[in-house]
Design a protein around this motif. Structure first.
Motif, PDB file in Angstrom:
ATOM      1  N   ALA A  41       0.838  -1.206   0.000  1.00  0.00           N
ATOM      2  CA  ALA A  41       0.000   0.000   0.000  1.00  0.00           C
ATOM      3  C   ALA A  41       0.871   1.253   0.000  1.00  0.00           C
ATOM      4  O   ALA A  41       0.578   2.233  -0.697  1.00  0.00           O
ATOM      5  N   LYS A  42       1.963   1.215   0.757  1.00  0.00           N
ATOM      6  CA  LYS A  42       2.860   2.366   0.833  1.00  0.00           C
ATOM      7  C   LYS A  42       3.568   2.614  -0.496  1.00  0.00           C
ATOM      8  O   LYS A  42       3.935   3.747  -0.825  1.00  0.00           O
ATOM      9  N   ALA A  43       3.769   1.550  -1.269  1.00  0.00           N
ATOM     10  CA  ALA A  43       4.486   1.673  -2.546  1.00  0.00           C
ATOM     11  C   ALA A  43       3.611   2.243  -3.663  1.00  0.00           C
ATOM     12  O   ALA A  43       4.127   2.631  -4.707  1.00  0.00           O
ATOM     13  N   ARG A  44       2.304   2.277  -3.456  1.00  0.00           N
ATOM     14  CA  ARG A  44       1.418   2.789  -4.504  1.00  0.00           C
ATOM     15  C   ARG A  44       1.598   4.296  -4.672  1.00  0.00           C
ATOM     16  O   ARG A  44       1.640   5.050  -3.701  1.00  0.00           O
ATOM     17  N   ALA A  45       1.689   4.729  -5.920  1.00  0.00           N
ATOM     18  CA  ALA A  45       1.928   6.145  -6.200  1.00  0.00           C
ATOM     19  C   ALA A  45       0.698   6.995  -5.892  1.00  0.00           C
ATOM     20  O   ALA A  45       0.805   8.134  -5.443  1.00  0.00           O
ATOM     21  N   GLY A  46      -0.474   6.451  -6.152  1.00  0.00           N
ATOM     22  CA  GLY A  46      -1.701   7.203  -5.896  1.00  0.00           C
ATOM     23  C   GLY A  46      -1.883   8.385  -6.823  1.00  0.00           C
ATOM     24  O   GLY A  46      -2.553   9.360  -6.485  1.00  0.00           O
ATOM     25  N   THR A  47      -1.302   8.315  -8.022  1.00  0.00           N
ATOM     26  CA  THR A  47      -1.389   9.443  -8.962  1.00  0.00           C
ATOM     27  C   THR A  47      -2.482   9.250 -10.008  1.00  0.00           C
ATOM     28  O   THR A  47      -2.591  10.031 -10.947  1.00  0.00           O
ATOM     29  N   HIS A  48      -3.289   8.190  -9.873  1.00  0.00           N
ATOM     30  CA  HIS A  48      -4.356   7.938 -10.841  1.00  0.00           C
ATOM     31  C   HIS A  48      -5.411   9.043 -10.759  1.00  0.00           C
ATOM     32  O   HIS A  48      -5.760   9.507  -9.675  1.00  0.00           O
TER      33      HIS A  48
END
Length: 206
Positions: A41-48
């Motif tokens: 979860a921490k590795a997800r960029a979350g830029t979608h």
């Protein structure tokens, strides 16, 4: 517990005592699962992101007259039901990370290390240093040690010749002791620690 230290030729060069509080625990799947979930979860960029009606560029002019055209009633051409239009309830930039206590993270790493000891997939080598950067030479060492999928862990500074030698070998990776983590441990079949790495890990988790 004691375990043999070997060199790249597979010959014993001594023994090392592993701390039971780090390498001798009973692994728990629930703890490992929590730590891996936290890592991923921490590795997800979350830029979608997608554009809403207010963000799509275009005219808000009504496409066709409301009546007497024989066509459906239409508003703006960038509305949500039109091709190239906006998206409703789509993803937006956000932080996917979740909280996990440091004690659980530390316990998860200890259990991952212990699981490799329990399954006899832990190898201790005297040093990762190589005289020259030769992939073909290191591939022969791997064949001697019967390693096809392994994570090598060295001290804080990895030997540059070693890093270059393994760069093109699939399923063989290297990390400094400070970067050791649960996901990389369980993702590889074997875990290979240098003698210096053992000391660094025990100092970090002790």
């Amino acid at each position: 517990m004691q375990i043999d230290i070997i060199n790249f030729d597979g010959k014993s060069t001594g023994k090392v005592v592993l701390a039971d509080g780090i390498f001798g625990l009973e692994p728990r799947a629930d703890i490992l699962h929590r730590v891996v979930t936290w890592q991923r979860a921490k590795a997800r960029a979350g830029t979608h992101a997608v554009k809403t009606v207010s963000e799509v560029a275009g005219s808000s002019r009504k496409m066709v007259k409301q009546k007497k055209t024989g066509r459906a009633r239409q508003g703006e051409r960038f509305n949500v039901h039109m091709r190239g239009g906006a998206v409703v309830h789509g993803p937006h930039p956000r932080d996917h990370s979740i909280d996990l206590p440091k004690k659980i993270r530390s316990l998860g790493l200890k259990m991952a290390l212990s699981s490799k000891v329990k399954s006899k997939e832990l190898i201790i080598i005297d040093s990762e240093k190589l005289p020259a950067a030769k992939t073909s030479v290191f591939a022969k060492y791997l064949k001697k040690l019967k390693l096809e999928n392994a994570l090598f862990v060295g001290a804080d500074l990895i030997d540059i010749n070693f890093k270059k030698s393994i760069a093109n070998i699939p399923n063989i990776d290297v990390l400094p002791a400070i970067g050791l983590n649960v996901l990389d441990i369980i993702k590889h079949r074997n875990l290979v620690l240098t003698a210096d790495a053992v000391k660094a890990i025990e100092k970090r988790l002790g």
